[in-house]
Design a protein around this motif. Sequence first.
Motif, PDB file in Angstrom:
ATOM      1  N   TRP A 130       0.848  -1.196   0.000  1.00 58.62           N
ATOM      2  CA  TRP A 130       0.000   0.000   0.000  1.00 58.62           C
ATOM      3  C   TRP A 130       0.880   1.241   0.000  1.00 58.62           C
ATOM      4  O   TRP A 130       1.791   1.393   0.812  1.00 58.62           O
ATOM      5  CB  TRP A 130      -0.895   0.022   1.224  1.00 58.62           C
ATOM      6  CG  TRP A 130      -1.851  -1.135   1.296  1.00 58.62           C
ATOM      7  CD1 TRP A 130      -2.620  -1.647   0.287  1.00 58.62           C
ATOM      8  CD2 TRP A 130      -2.125  -1.935   2.455  1.00 58.62           C
ATOM      9  NE1 TRP A 130      -3.361  -2.704   0.732  1.00 58.62           N
ATOM     10  CE2 TRP A 130      -3.088  -2.916   2.067  1.00 58.62           C
ATOM     11  CE3 TRP A 130      -1.674  -1.940   3.767  1.00 58.62           C
ATOM     12  CZ2 TRP A 130      -3.584  -3.861   2.950  1.00 58.62           C
ATOM     13  CZ3 TRP A 130      -2.172  -2.870   4.652  1.00 58.62           C
ATOM     14  CH2 TRP A 130      -3.115  -3.826   4.238  1.00 58.62           C
ATOM     15  N   GLN A 167      -2.507   6.013  -0.975  1.00 55.67           N
ATOM     16  CA  GLN A 167      -3.653   5.114  -0.893  1.00 55.67           C
ATOM     17  C   GLN A 167      -4.165   5.003   0.549  1.00 55.67           C
ATOM     18  O   GLN A 167      -5.372   5.024   0.802  1.00 55.67           O
ATOM     19  CB  GLN A 167      -3.277   3.727  -1.415  1.00 55.67           C
ATOM     20  CG  GLN A 167      -4.453   2.745  -1.406  1.00 55.67           C
ATOM     21  CD  GLN A 167      -4.057   1.357  -1.868  1.00 55.67           C
ATOM     22  OE1 GLN A 167      -2.897   1.105  -2.221  1.00 55.67           O
ATOM     23  NE2 GLN A 167      -5.017   0.436  -1.888  1.00 55.67           N
ATOM     24  N   THR A 219      -7.862   6.401   1.661  1.00 53.95           N
ATOM     25  CA  THR A 219      -8.801   5.468   2.289  1.00 53.95           C
ATOM     26  C   THR A 219      -9.212   5.965   3.672  1.00 53.95           C
ATOM     27  O   THR A 219     -10.380   5.879   4.061  1.00 53.95           O
ATOM     28  CB  THR A 219      -8.175   4.068   2.404  1.00 53.95           C
ATOM     29  OG1 THR A 219      -7.766   3.623   1.099  1.00 53.95           O
ATOM     30  CG2 THR A 219      -9.163   3.079   2.995  1.00 53.95           C
ATOM     31  N   PRO A 243     -12.329   5.994  -5.745  1.00 55.40           N
ATOM     32  CA  PRO A 243     -11.277   5.449  -4.874  1.00 55.40           C
ATOM     33  C   PRO A 243     -11.386   3.928  -4.764  1.00 55.40           C
ATOM     34  O   PRO A 243     -12.486   3.366  -4.739  1.00 55.40           O
ATOM     35  CB  PRO A 243     -11.546   6.120  -3.529  1.00 55.40           C
ATOM     36  CG  PRO A 243     -13.008   6.423  -3.551  1.00 55.40           C
ATOM     37  CD  PRO A 243     -13.342   6.752  -4.983  1.00 55.40           C
ATOM     38  N   ASN A 251      -8.292  11.925  -4.709  1.00 53.96           N
ATOM     39  CA  ASN A 251      -7.102  11.399  -4.033  1.00 53.96           C
ATOM     40  C   ASN A 251      -6.614  12.342  -2.933  1.00 53.96           C
ATOM     41  O   ASN A 251      -5.420  12.437  -2.659  1.00 53.96           O
ATOM     42  CB  ASN A 251      -5.977  11.134  -5.028  1.00 53.96           C
ATOM     43  CG  ASN A 251      -5.337   9.771  -4.807  1.00 53.96           C
ATOM     44  OD1 ASN A 251      -4.131   9.612  -4.871  1.00 53.96           O
ATOM     45  ND2 ASN A 251      -6.147   8.762  -4.519  1.00 53.96           N
TER      46      ASN A 251
END
Length: 776
Positions: free
Chosen positions: A142, A146, A150, A311, A371
Amino acid sequence: MVDIKHLARRLVGADKNPDVHVVSSKDFLKKNSFSPKKFIVDYVLSLFPIIRWITRYNLGWLSGDLVAGLTVGMILIPQSMSYAKIAMLTPEYGLYSSFVGVMVYCFFATSKDVSIGPVAVMSLEVAQVIKHVHAAHPDNDWSNPQIATTLAFICGFIVLGIGMLRVGWIVEFISAPAVAGFMTGSAITILTGQIPGLMGIASRFDTRTSAYKVIINTLKNLKFSTKDAAFGVMGLFALLLIQFGTQWLGKRYPNRARTFFFIGTTRNAFVVLILTLAAWLYAHPRKDAKGNYPINVLKTVPRGFQHVGAPYIDPALLKALAPDLPVATIIMLLEHIAIGKSFGRLNGYKIDPNQELIAMGVTNCVGSVFNAYPATGSFSRTAVKSKSGVRTPIAGVVTGVTVIVALYGLTDAFYWIPTAGLSAVIIAAVADLIAPPSQVYNFWRVNPLECLIWWAAVLVTVFSNVENGIYTSVIASAVLLIIRVARPRGHFLGRVVIHQDDQKETREIYVPMATQHTPAGVLNPHIKVDPPVRGVVIYRPEESVLYPNSSLITGTLADHIKATTKRGKDMTNVPLRNRPWNDPGPRRGKPTLTEEDLAKPLLASVVFDFTAVSHVDTTAVQALMDMRAEIERWTDRPVTFHFCHILSPWIRRALVAGGFGIPADPSGRVHIPFEVAPIVPPSALGVERDADGYVYRDLTKNKKVEDIEEAEIGTAQVQGSPSVSSSRTDFEGSLVSTATPYFHFDLSSAVRAAEADALAANHSRRSSSLDKYDTK
């Protein structure tokens, strides 16, 4: 069907007091009934507050929003890139979060001042989360963006749910000193973490560990400072010089204060521009063979939005983030709501916390499409926005356009921004989050315990980490609240006769008996307080009577009664086998009552002042019932319990269910007077007593007072006393229901009734003694 209903009521004991009407669930539902259609329409409209004012938008509002939006944009661009650096992300992610925050928020906002975007404390938490995830799952690939995106989506979804369910009041459980302590500790942590970058030694040790370790390592490695320190220290010096210089000039020349204010707000953009130009002049010709420069610069910042799209939420990543979600969500909630309320009070409006949570939740959920990483309200930018003369949330659109211009047109210039200069921007910004000594001293003046909570939050954050700091703040606030509820204070009251110094008219008030222990300034400790009539105890709890504190309250009262009144039954001649094991008394033949005990009065009545009581629960009623039984065993005779200031119908209902308010012997009601007051004409004229137990008088019928005062209540008679203001109305009625004569409106009437009970009980006792003597 009627017989079944009657049988069911008898089975559950609902017919014990058929003539006492209390509030019911039907009353509650009737009072709180609503139209589902209207509720849904109002709820949907409340989600978009912009609808209420956008149709009245005008050029005057636009001018204020343009100035404020541009001013905040000039601060936001360098700050957002700096905060992205704290979050272990590249600068463009700070710009993404900035754009989404200010653009989306304006459609859902109830505050014109709050500016949403990247902030220092949230960025530090994002860095901690990224660090924890990589440490706990080293095998996964990851990326930092990211994880951050998240986290923004999940935290935004949680906050959105809290707001839509209208449970934003949970934020109120964390006290202001706890929030201030956590923010101060976090600011110190961020500040110390940026000093190594300021001096060019950030690569020599971990700058994201505990603040005290960073300070120690910084001092050890100062001798290795690089040329970055020249840019960083000079940039920080220039920022602080402009900040304090413009503030001084604004006070020195009040007529030009607004001009100096705008000069001060542009200091970030101005200093970064100068440092960027200096870095280009110095570093550009000194590039080595490997493409490195003698100082650290940002280098390439991607132009425009490079990662727009739905996403990707990895289920495995969600599990990895789960332990960090509570802290991240709390930080997001606390900072935003605290800032919104503060500036709402400052500028004369009130925010809707639930709607603000919805706005923040939508902002972060939408931001994950771009993002962006988690965003919340910024104190420094909100302060600037407010002082710039913002008129509506539309100023956020102007700020968003400014960010887009920078993102598409200035990225080439960002290449040469020195990283030490960004560290200077961060240090200057977070310094405002540190609570000044005057604020800490004010916490101490208001409540020393809450000041200790502030210190605990600061020290834990500095010597441990941000997560433990926020947990300390939350737990300390909860513990203090529980202690206040579970260990409340109470006072036994006595009578003081007072009058104004220029008048002879007197009145009675009731104050705590132990005035000598009262802190200075509350009550004169030399005031003479007379105790109530012998056999009467007056008690005032300072909190609602609930299951955590009911045993303490009732136990305190029972212990006081046993210490200040005598036992009703002489245990001298009672065989030891018939005495209770926990109170066996002296040995056989020895008197159980000493001369001191014999001088004490025999309890006849207890008065509860429920002025501070807003709730009573089942456990509390049971505790009161147990206390009544314990006291009556002690006195060996019935004791009357009077209550005053019962303003909640649900408290009255609970007490009636526990057998309070009504004498065990219905004939006892004849001795209890009630008070009447002027009323508007009742709906049914000629009714002397309605179903709720209220007695009415029609003065136009010229009835004799003695005829009016004898009103039938079941099989009993009640005496009434005329209202002193009856001449102003043709109708009078009892102030409280006569069906519960032991419930009084104020303390004075309750004490008078209790004293009458005590005198009657003492007279009855003397009569019984004389009867026994005559029999002998």
